[in-house]
Scaffold this motif. Structure first.
Motif, PDB file in Angstrom:
ATOM      1  N   ILE A 174      -3.214  19.504 -22.957  1.00 25.52           N
ATOM      2  CA  ILE A 174      -3.314  20.829 -23.577  1.00 25.52           C
ATOM      3  C   ILE A 174      -3.945  21.831 -22.616  1.00 25.52           C
ATOM      4  O   ILE A 174      -3.462  22.970 -22.462  1.00 25.52           O
ATOM      5  CB  ILE A 174      -4.123  20.756 -24.881  1.00 25.52           C
ATOM      6  N   ASP A 175      -5.016  21.441 -21.948  1.00 22.60           N
ATOM      7  CA  ASP A 175      -5.667  22.379 -21.031  1.00 22.60           C
ATOM      8  C   ASP A 175      -4.831  22.626 -19.779  1.00 22.60           C
ATOM      9  O   ASP A 175      -4.882  23.709 -19.203  1.00 22.60           O
ATOM     10  CB  ASP A 175      -7.070  21.890 -20.664  1.00 22.60           C
ATOM     11  N   ALA A 176      -4.047  21.633 -19.361  1.00 22.54           N
ATOM     12  CA  ALA A 176      -3.127  21.870 -18.244  1.00 22.54           C
ATOM     13  C   ALA A 176      -2.094  22.917 -18.637  1.00 22.54           C
ATOM     14  O   ALA A 176      -1.787  23.840 -17.871  1.00 22.54           O
ATOM     15  CB  ALA A 176      -2.442  20.568 -17.837  1.00 22.54           C
ATOM     16  N   VAL A 177      -1.557  22.803 -19.843  1.00 19.31           N
ATOM     17  CA  VAL A 177      -0.579  23.777 -20.327  1.00 19.31           C
ATOM     18  C   VAL A 177      -1.192  25.169 -20.409  1.00 19.31           C
ATOM     19  O   VAL A 177      -0.618  26.162 -19.938  1.00 19.31           O
ATOM     20  CB  VAL A 177      -0.033  23.359 -21.711  1.00 19.31           C
ATOM     21  N   SER A 178      -2.376  25.265 -21.015  1.00 20.49           N
ATOM     22  CA  SER A 178      -2.965  26.585 -21.244  1.00 20.49           C
ATOM     23  C   SER A 178      -3.418  27.237 -19.939  1.00 20.49           C
ATOM     24  O   SER A 178      -3.159  28.419 -19.711  1.00 20.49           O
ATOM     25  CB  SER A 178      -4.122  26.490 -22.236  1.00 20.49           C
ATOM     26  N   TYR A 179      -4.063  26.464 -19.079  1.00 16.75           N
ATOM     27  CA  TYR A 179      -4.600  27.072 -17.856  1.00 16.75           C
ATOM     28  C   TYR A 179      -3.504  27.365 -16.830  1.00 16.75           C
ATOM     29  O   TYR A 179      -3.481  28.437 -16.219  1.00 16.75           O
ATOM     30  CB  TYR A 179      -5.664  26.169 -17.228  1.00 16.75           C
ATOM     31  N   LEU A 180      -2.591  26.427 -16.675  1.00 16.88           N
ATOM     32  CA  LEU A 180      -1.555  26.588 -15.646  1.00 16.88           C
ATOM     33  C   LEU A 180      -0.341  27.351 -16.155  1.00 16.88           C
ATOM     34  O   LEU A 180       0.360  27.984 -15.362  1.00 16.88           O
ATOM     35  CB  LEU A 180      -1.112  25.213 -15.137  1.00 16.88           C
ATOM     36  N   GLY A 181      -0.091  27.273 -17.463  1.00 17.66           N
ATOM     37  CA  GLY A 181       1.128  27.868 -17.991  1.00 17.66           C
ATOM     38  C   GLY A 181       0.953  29.108 -18.832  1.00 17.66           C
ATOM     39  O   GLY A 181       1.930  29.802 -19.114  1.00 17.66           O
ATOM     40  N   LEU A 182      -0.295  29.409 -19.238  1.00 23.78           N
ATOM     41  CA  LEU A 182      -0.496  30.527 -20.156  1.00 23.78           C
ATOM     42  C   LEU A 182      -1.491  31.555 -19.621  1.00 23.78           C
ATOM     43  O   LEU A 182      -2.085  32.310 -20.389  1.00 23.78           O
ATOM     44  CB  LEU A 182      -0.979  30.003 -21.519  1.00 23.78           C
ATOM     45  N   GLY A 183      -1.683  31.584 -18.328  1.00 23.34           N
ATOM     46  CA  GLY A 183      -2.484  32.662 -17.757  1.00 23.34           C
ATOM     47  C   GLY A 183      -3.965  32.391 -17.665  1.00 23.34           C
ATOM     48  O   GLY A 183      -4.783  33.222 -18.066  1.00 23.34           O
ATOM     49  N   HIS A 184      -4.332  31.212 -17.147  1.00 19.56           N
ATOM     50  CA  HIS A 184      -5.737  30.913 -16.853  1.00 19.56           C
ATOM     51  C   HIS A 184      -6.640  31.058 -18.081  1.00 19.56           C
ATOM     52  O   HIS A 184      -7.623  31.805 -18.083  1.00 19.56           O
ATOM     53  CB  HIS A 184      -6.251  31.792 -15.710  1.00 19.56           C
ATOM     54  N   ALA A 192       1.155  32.903 -29.379  1.00 18.67           N
ATOM     55  CA  ALA A 192       1.391  31.878 -30.395  1.00 18.67           C
ATOM     56  C   ALA A 192       0.965  30.507 -29.881  1.00 18.67           C
ATOM     57  O   ALA A 192       0.330  29.720 -30.607  1.00 18.67           O
ATOM     58  CB  ALA A 192       2.864  31.862 -30.799  1.00 18.67           C
ATOM     59  N   LEU A 193       1.295  30.216 -28.626  1.00 16.91           N
ATOM     60  CA  LEU A 193       0.918  28.927 -28.038  1.00 16.91           C
ATOM     61  C   LEU A 193      -0.599  28.806 -27.915  1.00 16.91           C
ATOM     62  O   LEU A 193      -1.180  27.754 -28.205  1.00 16.91           O
ATOM     63  CB  LEU A 193       1.570  28.758 -26.669  1.00 16.91           C
ATOM     64  N   ILE A 194      -1.238  29.864 -27.473  1.00 18.75           N
ATOM     65  CA  ILE A 194      -2.698  29.842 -27.363  1.00 18.75           C
ATOM     66  C   ILE A 194      -3.321  29.616 -28.735  1.00 18.75           C
ATOM     67  O   ILE A 194      -4.218  28.774 -28.907  1.00 18.75           O
ATOM     68  CB  ILE A 194      -3.217  31.162 -26.739  1.00 18.75           C
TER      69      ILE A 194
END
Length: 228
Positions: free
Chosen positions: A31-41, A129-131
Motif C-alpha cells: 500500500i505504501d509503495a503504491v501511495s508514495y511511488l504512484g500517487l505523488g509522494h 479516491a485511491l488515497i
C-alpha cells in the motif's frame, strides 16, 4: 469406558493471528509503495511518515502535496474512528469472527481501490479516491489490530517500536526478549511488500499491486483464526 474427546475450540480453526498479522505487514508495504511511488509522494498506511511529509508540503518543499497528505490523514482518522466502533461491536464476541469481518471489509476496500486504479489511472479524481480508500482501510484495520493486542504486532503499518525492541532486547542489548524471530519477520514482511510494490508499479501501475493486496486480505479473511 471411553472418554469423550473435549470439544475443539472454534477460535483455533484457521491460521494463527501472528501469521495473519505478518501477512498484513506485507500488504502495508504494498500500500505504501503504491501511495508514495504512484500517487505523488504520500503515505496512506504509515501515518508517521505521512505527518512528516505533510510538514514538508506545508513548508513548500517541491514534490509534496498538502491536499494529498491531508486527504490521507483525514481518511485514516475516519477509518480509525469507524474501526473503534467495529471493535466495540465485535470485540466482546468471537475473536475469529471479528478478525475475519475486518479483513473482509479491508479486502473490499482494496478491491475497490484496484478497480479505480484500472479504470482511471492518472486522473486527479482517481488519485484522491485511491488515497482516501486505502488510507481509510488502513485506519480501520489498525484500530482493530490494536484492540486485538498481539504482542509486537499491535500496529501493522509502522515498525519503529518493533525495530527498537528487536535491537534493545536482543543479545546486543539487554537480552530480555524471546520475540526476536517475530519482530524480525514483521520487518522482513513490510520490506518485502515494499519491494514487491516498487517492482510492480513501473511495469503495471498501481492497479495490480492493489489487486494483490486485496487478494491477500481476502484470503486472510477466509482462513484467519482467533488464536495468537
Amino acid at each position: 469406558m471411553t472418554t469423550a474427546a473435549p470439544p475443539r475450540d472454534p477460535e483455533a480453526r484457521g491460521v494463527r493471528l501472528v501469521a495473519v498479522l505478518l501477512a498484513l505487514m506485507l500488504v502495508s508495504g504494498l500500500i505504501d509503495a503504491v501511495s508514495y511511488l504512484g500517487l505523488g509522494h504520500v503515505f496512506t498506511a504509515n501515518m508517521t511518515g505521512n505527518l512528516v511529509i505533510l510538514g514538508f508540503a506545508a513548508a513548500g518543499t517541491p514534490g509534496f502535496s498538502v491536499p494529498h497528505s491531508a486527504t490521507s490523514l483525514a481518511a485514516f482518522m475516519l477509518g480509525a474512528a469507524v474501526g473503534g466502533r467495529v471493535a466495540a461491536r465485535f470485540g466482546a464476541g468471537s475473536r475469529r469472527r471479528w478478525t475475519r469481518v475486518i479483513l473482509a471489509v479491508e479486502a473490499v476496500l482494496l478491491a475497490g481501490s484496484a478497480a479505480v486504479a484500472f479504470a482511471g489511472s492518472g486522473a486527479t479524481a482517481a488519485e484522491y479516491a485511491l488515497i482516501g480508500l486505502t488510507a481509510f482501510a488502513m485506519g480501520l484495520r489498525n484500530a482493530n489490530v490494536r484492540k486485538l493486542g498481539v504482542p509486537d504486532l499491535t500496529a501493522t503499518t509502522v515498525l519503529t517500536t518493533t525495530l527498537t525492541g528487536l535491537v534493545s532486547e536482543s543479545r546486543l542489548g539487554d537480552g530480555s526478549s524471546d520475540r526476536t524471530p517475530r519482530r524480525a519477520a514483521a520487518i522482513a514482511a513490510l520490506v518485502a511488500g515494499a519491494v514487491l510494490g516498487a517492482w510492480l508499479i513501473p511495469h503495471h501501475g498501481p492497479g495490480l499491486p492493489l489487486a494483490v493486496a486485496a487478494a491477500v486480505s481476502g484470503v486472510l479473511a477466509l482462513v484467519a483464526s482467533g488464536r495468537e
